[in-house]
Scaffold this motif. Structure first.
Motif, PDB file in Angstrom:
ATOM      1  N   GLY A  68       0.839  -1.188   0.000  1.00 42.59           N
ATOM      2  CA  GLY A  68       0.000   0.000   0.000  1.00 42.59           C
ATOM      3  C   GLY A  68       0.876   1.240   0.000  1.00 42.59           C
ATOM      4  N   PHE A  69       1.243   1.728  -1.185  1.00 40.88           N
ATOM      5  CA  PHE A  69       2.028   2.966  -1.243  1.00 40.88           C
ATOM      6  C   PHE A  69       1.176   4.128  -0.728  1.00 40.88           C
ATOM      7  CE2 PHE A  69       4.228   0.575  -4.742  1.00 40.88           C
ATOM      8  CZ  PHE A  69       5.460   0.499  -4.113  1.00 40.88           C
ATOM      9  N   PRO A  70       1.801   5.181  -0.196  1.00 40.41           N
ATOM     10  CA  PRO A  70       1.047   6.333   0.299  1.00 40.41           C
ATOM     11  C   PRO A  70       0.015   6.816  -0.725  1.00 40.41           C
ATOM     12  CG  PRO A  70       3.349   6.568   0.864  1.00 40.41           C
ATOM     13  CD  PRO A  70       3.257   5.356  -0.019  1.00 40.41           C
ATOM     14  N   TYR A  71      -1.147   7.225  -0.210  1.00 40.43           N
ATOM     15  CA  TYR A  71      -2.276   7.590  -1.072  1.00 40.43           C
ATOM     16  C   TYR A  71      -2.045   8.974  -1.670  1.00 40.43           C
ATOM     17  CZ  TYR A  71      -7.121   7.202  -2.643  1.00 40.43           C
ATOM     18  OH  TYR A  71      -8.259   7.098  -3.406  1.00 40.43           O
ATOM     19  N   ASP A  72      -1.156   8.995  -2.645  1.00 43.82           N
ATOM     20  CA  ASP A  72      -0.739  10.252  -3.265  1.00 43.82           C
ATOM     21  C   ASP A  72      -0.497   9.975  -4.746  1.00 43.82           C
ATOM     22  OD1 ASP A  72       0.682  13.054  -3.120  1.00 43.82           O
ATOM     23  OD2 ASP A  72       2.128  11.706  -4.067  1.00 43.82           O
ATOM     24  N   LEU A  73      -1.089  10.758  -5.616  1.00 45.15           N
ATOM     25  CA  LEU A  73      -1.041  10.485  -7.056  1.00 45.15           C
ATOM     26  C   LEU A  73       0.383  10.401  -7.582  1.00 45.15           C
ATOM     27  CD1 LEU A  73      -2.306  10.080  -9.814  1.00 45.15           C
ATOM     28  CD2 LEU A  73      -2.517  12.576 -10.016  1.00 45.15           C
ATOM     29  N   LYS A  74       1.223  11.384  -7.263  1.00 41.35           N
ATOM     30  CA  LYS A  74       2.596  11.372  -7.780  1.00 41.35           C
ATOM     31  C   LYS A  74       3.354  10.151  -7.293  1.00 41.35           C
ATOM     32  CE  LYS A  74       3.110  16.351  -8.528  1.00 41.35           C
ATOM     33  NZ  LYS A  74       3.882  17.574  -8.191  1.00 41.35           N
ATOM     34  N   THR A  75       3.133   9.786  -6.035  1.00 41.93           N
ATOM     35  CA  THR A  75       3.787   8.591  -5.498  1.00 41.93           C
ATOM     36  C   THR A  75       3.345   7.358  -6.269  1.00 41.93           C
ATOM     37  OG1 THR A  75       3.935   9.563  -3.295  1.00 41.93           O
ATOM     38  CG2 THR A  75       4.102   7.164  -3.441  1.00 41.93           C
ATOM     39  N   TRP A  76       2.055   7.258  -6.523  1.00 39.68           N
ATOM     40  CA  TRP A  76       1.537   6.120  -7.290  1.00 39.68           C
ATOM     41  C   TRP A  76       2.143   6.089  -8.686  1.00 39.68           C
ATOM     42  CZ3 TRP A  76      -4.083   4.088  -6.716  1.00 39.68           C
ATOM     43  CH2 TRP A  76      -4.325   3.753  -5.377  1.00 39.68           C
ATOM     44  N   GLN A  77       2.162   7.223  -9.360  1.00 41.80           N
ATOM     45  CA  GLN A  77       2.671   7.268 -10.730  1.00 41.80           C
ATOM     46  C   GLN A  77       4.151   6.912 -10.788  1.00 41.80           C
ATOM     47  OE1 GLN A  77       1.466  11.313 -11.594  1.00 41.80           O
ATOM     48  NE2 GLN A  77      -0.281  10.648 -12.811  1.00 41.80           N
ATOM     49  N   ASN A  78       4.895   7.310  -9.774  1.00 39.70           N
ATOM     50  CA  ASN A  78       6.331   7.036  -9.750  1.00 39.70           C
ATOM     51  C   ASN A  78       6.658   5.615  -9.301  1.00 39.70           C
ATOM     52  OD1 ASN A  78       6.969   9.661 -10.576  1.00 39.70           O
ATOM     53  ND2 ASN A  78       7.086  10.423  -8.480  1.00 39.70           N
ATOM     54  N   ASN A  79       5.902   5.113  -8.331  1.00 48.66           N
ATOM     55  CA  ASN A  79       6.277   3.864  -7.667  1.00 48.66           C
ATOM     56  C   ASN A  79       5.634   2.604  -8.221  1.00 48.66           C
ATOM     57  OD1 ASN A  79       7.713   5.571  -6.034  1.00 48.66           O
ATOM     58  ND2 ASN A  79       6.585   5.148  -4.161  1.00 48.66           N
ATOM     59  N   TRP A  80       4.344   2.664  -8.542  1.00 47.05           N
ATOM     60  CA  TRP A  80       3.650   1.424  -8.893  1.00 47.05           C
ATOM     61  C   TRP A  80       4.214   0.732 -10.144  1.00 47.05           C
ATOM     62  CZ3 TRP A  80       1.344  -2.141  -6.433  1.00 47.05           C
ATOM     63  CH2 TRP A  80       0.530  -1.874  -5.313  1.00 47.05           C
ATOM     64  N   PRO A  81       4.363   1.432 -11.275  1.00 46.15           N
ATOM     65  CA  PRO A  81       4.878   0.730 -12.468  1.00 46.15           C
ATOM     66  C   PRO A  81       6.280   0.162 -12.257  1.00 46.15           C
ATOM     67  CG  PRO A  81       3.820   2.792 -13.082  1.00 46.15           C
ATOM     68  CD  PRO A  81       3.960   2.817 -11.599  1.00 46.15           C
ATOM     69  N   LYS A  82       7.143   0.938 -11.604  1.00 46.25           N
ATOM     70  CA  LYS A  82       8.511   0.484 -11.343  1.00 46.25           C
ATOM     71  C   LYS A  82       8.495  -0.754 -10.458  1.00 46.25           C
ATOM     72  CE  LYS A  82      12.795   1.938  -9.041  1.00 46.25           C
ATOM     73  NZ  LYS A  82      13.469   3.047  -8.289  1.00 46.25           N
ATOM     74  N   PHE A  83       7.717  -0.710  -9.396  1.00 46.06           N
ATOM     75  CA  PHE A  83       7.630  -1.837  -8.481  1.00 46.06           C
ATOM     76  C   PHE A  83       7.067  -3.074  -9.187  1.00 46.06           C
ATOM     77  CE2 PHE A  83       4.554  -4.163  -5.761  1.00 46.06           C
ATOM     78  CZ  PHE A  83       5.454  -4.822  -4.936  1.00 46.06           C
ATOM     79  N   MET A  84       5.989  -2.891  -9.948  1.00 43.14           N
ATOM     80  CA  MET A  84       5.359  -4.039 -10.604  1.00 43.14           C
ATOM     81  C   MET A  84       6.307  -4.683 -11.615  1.00 43.14           C
ATOM     82  SD  MET A  84       2.727  -5.924 -10.491  1.00 43.14           S
ATOM     83  CE  MET A  84       1.443  -4.946  -9.693  1.00 43.14           C
ATOM     84  N   GLU A  85       7.045  -3.870 -12.347  1.00 41.13           N
ATOM     85  CA  GLU A  85       8.007  -4.416 -13.304  1.00 41.13           C
ATOM     86  C   GLU A  85       9.059  -5.264 -12.579  1.00 41.13           C
ATOM     87  OE1 GLU A  85      11.053  -2.912 -16.858  1.00 41.13           O
ATOM     88  OE2 GLU A  85       9.940  -1.451 -15.666  1.00 41.13           O
ATOM     89  N   SER A  86       9.526  -4.780 -11.426  1.00 37.86           N
ATOM     90  CA  SER A  86      10.521  -5.526 -10.656  1.00 37.86           C
ATOM     91  C   SER A  86       9.965  -6.859 -10.177  1.00 37.86           C
ATOM     92  CB  SER A  86      10.985  -4.707  -9.447  1.00 37.86           C
ATOM     93  OG  SER A  86      11.675  -3.543  -9.846  1.00 37.86           O
ATOM     94  N   VAL A  87       8.728  -6.855  -9.701  1.00 43.15           N
ATOM     95  CA  VAL A  87       8.131  -8.082  -9.169  1.00 43.15           C
ATOM     96  C   VAL A  87       7.883  -9.085 -10.290  1.00 43.15           C
ATOM     97  CG1 VAL A  87       6.161  -9.082  -7.967  1.00 43.15           C
ATOM     98  CG2 VAL A  87       7.071  -6.876  -7.228  1.00 43.15           C
ATOM     99  N   ILE A  88       7.354  -8.617 -11.410  1.00 43.30           N
ATOM    100  CA  ILE A  88       7.106  -9.518 -12.539  1.00 43.30           C
ATOM    101  C   ILE A  88       8.408 -10.163 -13.005  1.00 43.30           C
ATOM    102  CG2 ILE A  88       6.437  -9.593 -14.976  1.00 43.30           C
ATOM    103  CD1 ILE A  88       4.275  -7.511 -14.312  1.00 43.30           C
TER     104      ILE A  88
END
Length: 315
Positions: A68-88
């Motif tokens: 659960g990344f902090p509920y902040d749009l910029k944080t989501w845009q920066n963190n989610w794709p990068k994190f998901m690519e790493s996990v995949i």
């Protein structure tokens, strides 16, 4: 080894409890992981560091994402794709299965009254676009035959011992427990589904340990016929033994509150979820696993018993 990435939140904790039905070899990964079960293995890691993600996943048969990344749009845009690519990438390297605990932000706002796994993907918010992007990343790898994965989607959720991640907890349960006026957004006459976190944890663990559940999307078990906002407040107040005082926050007031409370600023683009019926359908899961979701009245009573037991009966 079954590994939970982002193990410290409400869903990660419930999932860890539930996984003991299937294994005692559980790895909890976060910046500062804490044991949920006595046999848990703790693995501190920065989940935005690709190398640390790879190491955290090593030796796993199933990897669960409950971050659960902090509920902040910029944080989501920066963190989610990068994190998901790493996990995949890590799951492909380790040949392990992936289970992603997801929400419904990517669904078309005109199809929220009776959401199923087939609801059209047409995110109306910027946060929804992020969620659509990362779920697409998983499903494209599944379609290409590169990854065995499933997506487990939840409605907004409620449950015991939740901290700062549930609108219902923050605006209704906590306020009423302090004999303050409960808040609601949009309209209090519209139905709104909530998934009970213990159900979500148990169901996610079950999916992760069911061979034929993979390579598809599942809605986690959520009680049908949800309360309206007013009914949620009334039923919570009855369980607590307090008066059901409440107010509906208009959009302009939420914007003003956002100047002082950052999370309220982030809620403005999500208000469409509260100006129409928001009804979540989990019949696919219920039929496949012969599962009856926790009724809302029982869920509320359990939360009050666990978190607010000292309050009831005091006036």
């Amino acid at each position: 080894m079954q590994t939970i990435l982002g193990s410290g939140g409400a869903i990660g904790i419930e999932l860890a409890k539930a996984l003991t039905t299937y294994t005692t070899d559980i790895r909890l990964v976060s910046r500062n992981p804490k044991k949920v079960n006595e046999t848990d293995t703790l693995y501190p890691a920065d989940l935005l560091n690709t190398e640390e993600v790879q190491k955290a996943v090593q030796g796993s048969s199933v990897v669960y994402i409950t971050v659960g990344f902090p509920y902040d749009l910029k944080t989501w845009q920066n963190n989610w794709p990068k994190f998901m690519e790493s996990v995949i990438t890590a799951c492909k390297n380790e040949s392990c299965k992936l289970v992603f605990f997801d929400n419904i932000y990517m669904y078309d706002k005109d199809h929220l009254d009776g959401m199923t796994e087939e609801t059209p993907i047409n995110p109306p918010s910027k946060k929804g676009k992020v969620r659509a992007e990362i779920s697409k990343m998983i499903l494209e790898e599944v379609t290409a035959g590169n990854l065995t994965a499933l997506i487990a989607r939840s409605a907004d959720y409620y449950g015991p011992s939740i901290q700062n991640t549930s609108m219902l907890t923050e605006m209704v349960f906590k306020n009423l427990s302090k004999r303050k006026t409960a808040n609601w957004m949009g309209s209090d006459t519209l139905k709104h589904s909530f998934t009970y976190t213990p159900d979500a944890g148990k169901a996610t663990a079950l999916l992760g340990n069911t061979h034929d559940a993979y390579d598809q999307v599942w809605h986690l078990p959520t009680a049908a016929n949800p309360y309206t906002g007013r009914e949620w407040i009334q039923q919570t107040a009855i369980a607590m033994g307090v008066m059901p005082e409440h107010r509906v926050l208009p959009k302009f007031l939420i914007k003003i509150m956002g100047w002082f409370v950052p999370v309220m600023k982030e809620m403005v683009e999500m208000l469409y979820q509260y100006d129409r019926h928001y009804v979540f359908d989990s019949s696919k899961f219920e039929k496949r696993f012969n599962w009856t979701p926790t009724p809302y009245e029982k869920g509320i009573q359990e939360i009050v018993q666990i978190d607010y037991s000292k309050l009831k009966g005091k006036h």
